[in-house]
Design an enzyme around this catalytic site. Structure first.
Site, PDB file in Angstrom:
ATOM      1  N   HIS A   8     -26.538  -5.249  40.036  1.00 17.52           N
ATOM      2  CA  HIS A   8     -26.026  -4.770  38.602  1.00 17.52           C
ATOM      3  C   HIS A   8     -24.263  -4.890  38.968  1.00 17.52           C
ATOM      4  O   HIS A   8     -23.991  -5.566  39.522  1.00 17.52           O
ATOM      5  CB  HIS A   8     -26.036  -3.343  37.963  1.00 17.52           C
ATOM      6  CG  HIS A   8     -25.945  -2.067  39.855  1.00 17.52           C
ATOM      7  ND1 HIS A   8     -25.366  -1.997  40.040  1.00 17.52           N
ATOM      8  CD2 HIS A   8     -26.954  -1.604  40.005  1.00 17.52           C
ATOM      9  CE1 HIS A   8     -26.105  -1.191  40.957  1.00 17.52           C
ATOM     10  NE2 HIS A   8     -26.906  -0.983  41.229  1.00 17.52           N
ATOM     11  N   ARG A  32     -36.932   1.984  43.962  1.00 13.22           N
ATOM     12  CA  ARG A  32     -36.423   1.476  42.614  1.00 13.22           C
ATOM     13  C   ARG A  32     -36.416  -0.142  42.515  1.00 13.22           C
ATOM     14  O   ARG A  32     -36.596  -0.844  43.854  1.00 13.22           O
ATOM     15  CB  ARG A  32     -35.023   2.196  42.885  1.00 13.22           C
ATOM     16  CG  ARG A  32     -34.361   1.065  41.811  1.00 13.22           C
ATOM     17  CD  ARG A  32     -33.975   1.738  40.778  1.00 13.22           C
ATOM     18  NE  ARG A  32     -33.891   1.556  39.260  1.00 13.22           N
ATOM     19  CZ  ARG A  32     -33.277   0.084  39.028  1.00 13.22           C
ATOM     20  NH1 ARG A  32     -34.119  -1.232  39.420  1.00 13.22           N
ATOM     21  NH2 ARG A  32     -32.472  -0.234  38.202  1.00 13.22           N
ATOM     22  N   GLU A  91     -22.202   0.947  43.134  1.00 15.02           N
ATOM     23  CA  GLU A  91     -22.874   1.950  43.395  1.00 15.02           C
ATOM     24  C   GLU A  91     -22.593   2.738  44.443  1.00 15.02           C
ATOM     25  O   GLU A  91     -22.307   2.360  45.693  1.00 15.02           O
ATOM     26  CB  GLU A  91     -24.917   2.020  43.060  1.00 15.02           C
ATOM     27  CG  GLU A  91     -25.429   2.638  43.603  1.00 15.02           C
ATOM     28  CD  GLU A  91     -27.123   1.573  43.887  1.00 15.02           C
ATOM     29  OE1 GLU A  91     -26.815   1.053  43.046  1.00 15.02           O
ATOM     30  OE2 GLU A  91     -27.642   2.524  44.454  1.00 15.02           O
ATOM     31  N   HIS A 110     -30.071  -4.733  45.985  1.00 14.68           N
ATOM     32  CA  HIS A 110     -30.816  -4.168  47.006  1.00 14.68           C
ATOM     33  C   HIS A 110     -31.841  -3.560  46.610  1.00 14.68           C
ATOM     34  O   HIS A 110     -32.251  -3.516  45.440  1.00 14.68           O
ATOM     35  CB  HIS A 110     -29.625  -2.556  46.914  1.00 14.68           C
ATOM     36  CG  HIS A 110     -28.994  -2.183  45.632  1.00 14.68           C
ATOM     37  ND1 HIS A 110     -28.524  -3.158  44.974  1.00 14.68           N
ATOM     38  CD2 HIS A 110     -29.816  -1.275  44.533  1.00 14.68           C
ATOM     39  CE1 HIS A 110     -27.948  -2.591  43.721  1.00 14.68           C
ATOM     40  NE2 HIS A 110     -28.382  -1.716  43.987  1.00 14.68           N
ATOM     41  N   HIS A 159     -32.949  -4.548  42.354  1.00 15.05           N
ATOM     42  CA  HIS A 159     -32.596  -4.975  41.674  1.00 15.05           C
ATOM     43  C   HIS A 159     -31.083  -5.735  41.408  1.00 15.05           C
ATOM     44  O   HIS A 159     -30.309  -4.903  42.836  1.00 15.05           O
ATOM     45  CB  HIS A 159     -32.319  -3.838  40.349  1.00 15.05           C
ATOM     46  CG  HIS A 159     -31.760  -2.855  40.778  1.00 15.05           C
ATOM     47  ND1 HIS A 159     -31.843  -1.404  42.229  1.00 15.05           N
ATOM     48  CD2 HIS A 159     -30.183  -1.996  41.051  1.00 15.05           C
ATOM     49  CE1 HIS A 159     -31.767  -0.743  42.194  1.00 15.05           C
ATOM     50  NE2 HIS A 159     -30.331  -0.956  41.294  1.00 15.05           N
ATOM     51  N   GLU A 166     -28.577   2.853  33.350  1.00 17.45           N
ATOM     52  CA  GLU A 166     -29.646   2.134  34.555  1.00 17.45           C
ATOM     53  C   GLU A 166     -30.906   1.786  33.194  1.00 17.45           C
ATOM     54  O   GLU A 166     -31.582   0.712  34.087  1.00 17.45           O
ATOM     55  CB  GLU A 166     -30.478   3.635  35.046  1.00 17.45           C
ATOM     56  CG  GLU A 166     -31.291   3.426  35.784  1.00 17.45           C
ATOM     57  CD  GLU A 166     -30.799   3.081  37.356  1.00 17.45           C
ATOM     58  OE1 GLU A 166     -29.608   2.611  37.288  1.00 17.45           O
ATOM     59  OE2 GLU A 166     -31.478   2.443  38.450  1.00 17.45           O
TER      60      GLU A 166
HETATM   61 MN    MN Z   1     -28.470  -0.528  41.824  1.00 16.23          MN
END
Ligand code: MN
Ligand code: MN
Length: 446
Positions: A158, A153, A162, A201, A156, A224
């Protein structure tokens, strides 16, 4: 045409459908075992034979209180000779034929990841259940993601915190703090991680089957598809600024990804120890962003009916804004009747099959069924229980947007009421009232 004839026609059509659908249904057998108010084929056949007689008695029943009427109803009221989605109804017997105690029409509190759009790309997939799917769920949103062996993944960050639990396989996760120290660790089934909002992360699937995990964000409308990505950032800064900032030439800038990577295949990393050696004095060791063994840690909330493991900032200090409990219920067992005084509850069902009733003000009450992969929601303060209605253990997560898990047990409260106070409200003999458990057990022994 007399109304009774219509009723009879419905009854016959229903009997036919029932007979066709009956064979070999273990689930239906389980429902039959669950109580006298359930629609059963055995009961129904008897009812159909005596339809005329029962219509007369049912008509009389309508003059009684609602409780008496619905408990004593005859099955033809629930018949559905027209189109129906048999697959969905079999999954949701409590929507098909609600317990007579349900009332009114509470907003939807069930959804399933298996109904959502799946974003599938090289390296894995993702899908989400948010406020867009369960409109009342303003506190938390969930994402279920798969990364194949080696796949990332993309790096990124946000707006939301999380919280995550690994459901299958293994991954390497990393996060950088504002002080420049980096935390890195490997996680496997039952391990958690927690990344505060804004901290950059990464997640990478490890050797073997890669991994699948559940992410929970402290923002109901999280998406997402709406995260800050390293690729987006660098692709949209003028190359001459990149040259001043990074020292990379225009030709080097041209080699950067022109658009988001999001999920993508990559080579497997080396050993974790090698990554830690590389970080050296920049390796974060004080703040622990992962928690190992959430499905196995010792818990005081353990009975013959199952267990509940609470994970919040008291035993996982970095999880400042999201608290959780991992609940296991044996077949037939219940998570006792309770509510949470400090947060609404967002559930994820990991395994098994069960049902939950929520009672809201009004009163409005509804019972719904849940299976692995489903999401449940309990409005703040609303009373609820969860019952295992299947044949294997239920495992589900209770998630809250708060630093500390709290719940109020109805049994505990009643047991603390002086005799006259309890009797005035419950209208039962004291000896009956005192049969209940005198403390919060969380999961009741069967
Ligand atoms: Mn994340
Ligand atoms: Mn609860």
């Amino acid at each position: 045409m007399p109304a009774d004839d219509n009723e009879l026609r419905s009854t016959e059509a229903f009997a036919e459908k029932e007979a066709n659908a009956e064979d070999g249904s273990q689930d239906r057998q389980n429902q039959e075992d669950r109580g006298p108010d359930r629609l059963t084929r055995r009961a129904f056949v008897g009812t159909a034979a005596m339809a005329s007689a029962s219509l007369v008695s049912a008509a009389n029943a309508f003059s009684q209180s609602r409780r008496d009427t619905m408990e004593g109803r005859t099955d033809d009221y629930a018949s559905d000779p027209g189109p129906e989605n048999k697959v969905l109804l079999d999954l949701n017997p409590d929507s098909n034929l609600p317990p007579f105690t349900d009332k009114g029409n509470p907003p939807p509190f069930w959804y399933s990841f298996d109904l959502t759009a799946k974003r599938l790309q090289g390296g894995g997939w993702t899908h989400q259940v948010t406020e867009r799917e369960i409109a009342q769920s303003k506190d938390l949103a969930g994402v279920n993601m798969r990364l194949t062996s080696g796949s990332f993944r993309e790096l990124h960050w946000h707006l939301a915190d999380e919280w995550a639990i690994m459901l299958a396989g293994r991954a390497r996760v990393s996060v950088m703090q504002p002080d420049g120290n980096m935390f890195i660790d490997d996680v496997e089934r039952g391990d958690l991680w927690y990344f505060p909002a804004g901290y950059p992360h990464s997640i990478q699937g490890l050797e073997g089957p890669g991994c699948e995990f559940l992410l929970v964000f402290d923002q109901g409308d999280f998406s997402e598809d709406d995260t800050f990505l390293l690729s987006d950032l660098l692709a949209h800064i003028p190359p001459d600024v990149i040259q001043k900032n990074m020292g990379w030439t225009r030709q080097e800038w041209d080699q950067l990804p022109p658009e988001e990577l999001y999920i993508f295949p990559a080579e497997l990393p080396g050993p974790l120890e090698a990554d830690k050696r590389f970080l050296g004095s920049r390796l974060e060791t004080e703040n622990q962003y992962t928690f190992h063994g959430a499905l196995t840690l010792p818990t005081p909330h353990q009975t013959a009916g199952g267990s509940a493991r609470v994970l919040d900032s008291t035993n996982f200090p970095v999880s400042k804004n999201i608290a959780s409990a991992v609940v296991v219920l044996k077949p037939g067992a219940i998570r006792e009747l309770h509510w949470h005084p400090n947060a609404s509850e967002w559930q994820y069902w990991i395994q098994g099959k069960g049902r939950m009733t929520i009672v809201m003000t009004g009163p409005k009450a509804r019972t719904s069924d849940f299976n692995a992969g489903d999401v449940g929601y309990v409005p703040n303060m609303a009373g609820h229980y969860i019952e295992n209605t299947g044949t294997e253990d239920v495992i589900f997560l209770e998630m809250f947007r708060t630093h500390q898990y709290q719940s109020i047990s109805v049994n505990e409260w009643i047991s603390r009421m002086p005799d006259r106070m309890a009797q005035a409200h419950l209208r039962l003999p004291v000896s009956t009232i005192r049969r209940i458990p005198s403390s919060q057990l969380v999961v009741l022994p069967k």
